[in-house]
Scaffold this motif. Structure first.
Motif, mmCIF file in Angstrom:
data_model
loop_
_atom_site.group_PDB
_atom_site.id
_atom_site.type_symbol
_atom_site.label_atom_id
_atom_site.label_comp_id
_atom_site.label_asym_id
_atom_site.label_seq_id
_atom_site.Cartn_x
_atom_site.Cartn_y
_atom_site.Cartn_z
ATOM 1 N N GLY A 1 19.117 6.651 -49.298
ATOM 2 C CA GLY A 1 17.742 7.007 -48.987
ATOM 3 C C GLY A 1 17.633 7.931 -47.792
ATOM 4 O O GLY A 1 18.274 7.717 -46.766
ATOM 5 N N ARG A 2 16.831 8.972 -47.940
ATOM 6 C CA ARG A 2 16.616 9.926 -46.849
ATOM 7 C C ARG A 2 15.206 9.779 -46.302
ATOM 8 O O ARG A 2 14.295 9.350 -47.013
ATOM 9 C CB ARG A 2 16.805 11.355 -47.357
ATOM 10 N N PRO A 3 14.983 10.112 -45.027
ATOM 11 C CA PRO A 3 13.629 10.016 -44.462
ATOM 12 C C PRO A 3 12.693 10.985 -45.159
ATOM 13 O O PRO A 3 13.109 11.988 -45.731
ATOM 14 C CB PRO A 3 13.834 10.381 -42.984
ATOM 15 N N GLY A 4 11.413 10.650 -45.106
ATOM 16 C CA GLY A 4 10.437 11.487 -45.799
ATOM 17 C C GLY A 4 10.381 11.128 -47.264
ATOM 18 O O GLY A 4 10.620 10.009 -47.665
ATOM 19 N N GLY A 5 10.089 12.132 -48.076
ATOM 20 C CA GLY A 5 10.052 11.914 -49.514
ATOM 21 C C GLY A 5 8.700 11.375 -49.960
ATOM 22 O O GLY A 5 7.718 11.431 -49.225
ATOM 23 N N PRO A 6 8.618 10.839 -51.186
ATOM 24 C CA PRO A 6 9.748 10.577 -52.086
ATOM 25 C C PRO A 6 10.376 11.863 -52.622
ATOM 26 O O PRO A 6 9.675 12.822 -52.915
ATOM 27 C CB PRO A 6 9.116 9.757 -53.220
ATOM 28 N N TRP A 7 11.705 11.844 -52.740
ATOM 29 C CA TRP A 7 12.443 12.976 -53.252
ATOM 30 C C TRP A 7 12.664 12.817 -54.752
ATOM 31 O O TRP A 7 12.459 11.742 -55.312
ATOM 32 C CB TRP A 7 13.791 13.104 -52.527
ATOM 33 N N VAL A 8 13.105 13.900 -55.387
ATOM 34 C CA VAL A 8 13.334 13.870 -56.830
ATOM 35 C C VAL A 8 14.343 12.782 -57.200
ATOM 36 O O VAL A 8 14.181 12.055 -58.182
ATOM 37 C CB VAL A 8 13.813 15.249 -57.332
ATOM 38 N N GLY A 9 15.388 12.645 -56.391
ATOM 39 C CA GLY A 9 16.405 11.647 -56.664
ATOM 40 C C GLY A 9 15.941 10.210 -56.502
ATOM 41 O O GLY A 9 16.630 9.275 -56.912
#
Length: 203
Positions: free
Chosen positions: A39-47
């Protein structure tokens, strides 16, 4: 993703409660592992779409099964969980984790206690919610292809939005009455016929 979740759920449910519990637990664990490890900060990302859908579907199903026990949870505590899930800063990790684990489950459990959620208009919307989900996007694509963007002020924007919402509700109602309900009855009748034919054989 939703089609995959429904397929997994149906296959597990047919195999019995024990298999369904295992599938539910594994699905939730896989989704949590994604948000914890990748999980990366921000998002939600496509992944994040697949694990978020997997977690939401099966965790929501778990909450539904436990709704009677969870109904004893204090309203104030659920409110604190909701605020905590919204406010928690995850730093370098995905902010979807506290939202999925705390905020949205607490909000769902709180809405079960709201008497107005059971009123006739809300029940009408709830019955047609899946039809609304299915038809609104194709209708949006159709409208955008027929009418180019326009700049006529906020009054026109609100009028077009209200007209589109009314059209979606109308089409959803037709779909619910003439497609979804007949399909449900046909599936239920087929399942009952299957039960009647397999029960004597098993005996």
């Amino acid at each position: 993703m939703e089609a995959v979740c429904y397929l997994l759920f149906a296959m597990a449910a047919v195999c019995g409660p024990r298999v369904l519990r295992w599938v539910t637990g594994v699905a939730i664990a896989i989704a949590l592992a994604h948000f914890i490890v990748q999980g990366r900060p921000g998002g939600p990302w496509v992944g994040d779409g697949v694990p978020r859908g997997l977690f939401g579907f099966f965790f929501g199903q778990l909450l539904w099964h436990l709704r009677v026990r969870l109904a004893r949870t204090a309203t104030l505590l659920l409110g604190c969980f909701f605020v905590f899930g919204l406010a928690l800063d995850m730093g370098a990790m995905s902010s979807l984790l506290p939202l999925c684990l705390y905020a949205w489950p607490a909000l769902l459990l709180l809405t079960l206690r709201a008497s107005w959620m059971g009123c006739a208009p809300m029940r009408w919307l709830g019955d047609r919610s899946y039809a609304i989900y299915l038809v609104h996007y194709p209708m949006l694509v159709l409208v955008e292809s027929l009418w180019p963007p326009f700049d006529s002020g906020m009054a026109t924007v609100w009028a077009v939005t209200a007209a589109f919402a009314a059209a979606v509700l109308l089409v959803s109602d037709v779909s619910y009455r003439h497609l979804e309900m007949p399909a449900r009855r046909a599936i239920k009748a087929a399942w009952e016929r299957r039960e009647r034919t397999t029960t004597p054989l098993a005996a």
